[in-house]
Each structure stands twice: as structure tokens, then as C-alpha cells.
Design a protein around this motif. Structure first.
Motif, PDB file in Angstrom:
ATOM      1  N   VAL A  21     -57.709 -43.180  -4.994  1.00 45.65           N
ATOM      2  CA  VAL A  21     -58.339 -43.331  -6.309  1.00 45.65           C
ATOM      3  C   VAL A  21     -59.864 -43.266  -6.183  1.00 45.65           C
ATOM      4  N   PRO A  22     -60.423 -42.072  -5.990  1.00 50.12           N
ATOM      5  CA  PRO A  22     -61.886 -41.973  -5.930  1.00 50.12           C
ATOM      6  C   PRO A  22     -62.494 -42.112  -7.320  1.00 50.12           C
ATOM      7  N   SER A  23     -63.739 -42.555  -7.347  1.00 52.57           N
ATOM      8  CA  SER A  23     -64.451 -42.654  -8.621  1.00 52.57           C
ATOM      9  C   SER A  23     -65.934 -42.426  -8.365  1.00 52.57           C
ATOM     10  N   PHE A  81     -77.396 -44.261 -15.759  1.00 51.55           N
ATOM     11  CA  PHE A  81     -77.710 -44.372 -14.340  1.00 51.55           C
ATOM     12  C   PHE A  81     -78.378 -43.086 -13.874  1.00 51.55           C
ATOM     13  N   ARG A  82     -79.527 -43.226 -13.234  1.00 50.76           N
ATOM     14  CA  ARG A  82     -80.250 -42.046 -12.725  1.00 50.76           C
ATOM     15  C   ARG A  82     -79.740 -41.731 -11.330  1.00 50.76           C
ATOM     16  N   GLY A  83     -78.842 -40.782 -11.245  1.00 50.51           N
ATOM     17  CA  GLY A  83     -78.274 -40.390  -9.967  1.00 50.51           C
ATOM     18  C   GLY A  83     -76.755 -40.364 -10.040  1.00 50.51           C
ATOM     19  N   THR A  84     -76.148 -40.279  -8.879  1.00 54.79           N
ATOM     20  CA  THR A  84     -74.692 -40.263  -8.769  1.00 54.79           C
ATOM     21  C   THR A  84     -74.298 -41.145  -7.594  1.00 54.79           C
ATOM     22  N   THR A  85     -73.357 -42.037  -7.826  1.00 61.48           N
ATOM     23  CA  THR A  85     -72.841 -42.909  -6.782  1.00 61.48           C
ATOM     24  C   THR A  85     -71.329 -42.787  -6.747  1.00 61.48           C
ATOM     25  N   PHE A  86     -70.797 -42.609  -5.548  1.00 63.36           N
ATOM     26  CA  PHE A  86     -69.361 -42.451  -5.367  1.00 63.36           C
ATOM     27  C   PHE A  86     -68.745 -43.740  -4.828  1.00 63.36           C
ATOM     28  N   ARG A  87     -67.491 -43.969  -5.184  1.00 60.13           N
ATOM     29  CA  ARG A  87     -66.721 -45.090  -4.642  1.00 60.13           C
ATOM     30  C   ARG A  87     -65.401 -44.540  -4.125  1.00 60.13           C
ATOM     31  N   PHE A  88     -65.102 -44.846  -2.864  1.00 60.45           N
ATOM     32  CA  PHE A  88     -63.852 -44.409  -2.246  1.00 60.45           C
ATOM     33  C   PHE A  88     -63.136 -45.636  -1.673  1.00 60.45           C
TER      34      PHE A  88
END
Length: 138
Positions: A21-23, A81-88
Motif C-alpha cells: 500500500v504505497p502512498s 505541501f511544497r514538494g512530494t513525499t512518499f510513504r512505503f
């Protein structure tokens, strides 16, 4: 083609080696993928994900545990949010036993080793990442 990179293709799909379940958060949206259609409400195999405008919706009140990791990286889930953050979230042994994506599970030490290996190769890898300005591993 030589020198060409994709968008949300093979490269992104590689995250399924670690997680089911990536986000990610980018701008005013959080996106969750659930290819098993078992972890998220109202998803199916033909529509296995969700995109939520967290500026319009009070996501913290409803699903704080899902957004807490993003808070640590500066996304307050109230303003864009300025940017991109991934959660794995790492696939556990229990999840791996029923996963259709991978039977591999990961513990913290496994990921530390992966990140240390990545640090060794990071200079070479950065050559192929057109839209990535920095990678931090701490």
C-alpha cells in the motif's frame, strides 16, 4: 529508448517489492494505492486507489494514523505541501503470506541495508532521475 524515463511506470511499480500500500503527498493531495483492494474502503481491482484533497477534507481527524508519517516531513495536512513525499509501509510477514504482489517481508534492518546499498550507488542512480533534485537518507 535511451535517455527516456517514464511516469509512474516500471520505476514506481518497483515499490511493490517493499509494500502492498504505497502512498504519497504532493501539493494538496494524498494518493493511496491498494492493488489488492483490501486495505482501503470503496476500492476495487478496476479502481485500486484513492486521491484525496486534504486541504478541503479534514483527513487528520478521520485517519490520523495514516497521515502521521507525512507530518514528520512537514506536511501538516491542512495547507498545500511544497514538494512530494512518499510513504512505503513495509510488508510484514503476515501480509507477505497472503500478498499477490510479493512474498518478501521486510524488517527495519533489511531496509537499513537497502538504504546503505543505495547510498553507495546514489551518484550513478541520480543520472537517471530527471525530476529529483535531492535524496536524503538519514
Amino acid at each position: 529508448q535511451i535517455g527516456k524515463t517514464g511516469r509512474f511506470g516500471v520505476g514506481f511499480n518497483s515499490v511493490y517489492h517493499l509494500t502492498d500500500v504505497p502512498s504519497f503527498v504532493s501539493g494538496r493531495h494524498v494518493v493511496f494505492f491498494d492493488p489488492h483492494a483490501t486495505f482501503l474502503p470503496n476500492v476495487s481491482s478496476s479502481n485500486p486507489g484513492k486521491r484525496v484533497d486534504f486541504v478541503k477534507n479534514d483527513v487528520l481527524a478521520k485517519n490520523f494514523d495514516q497521515f502521521a508519517p507525512f507530518l514528520a516531513f512537514g506536511c501538516d495536512a491542512r495547507a498545500e505541501f511544497r514538494g512530494t513525499t512518499f510513504r512505503f509501509p513495509l510488508r510484514t510477514k503476515a501480509q507477505a503470506s497472503s500478498s499477490k504482489l510479493s512474498k518478501a517481508s521486510y524488517a527495519k534492518d533489511d531496509v537499513r541495508k537497502l538504504l546503505n546499498d543505495f547510498k553507495t550507488e546514489a551518484t550513478l542512480d541520480m543520472l537517471f532521475l530527471k525530476n529529483v533534485a535531492a535524496i536524503e537518507i538519514s
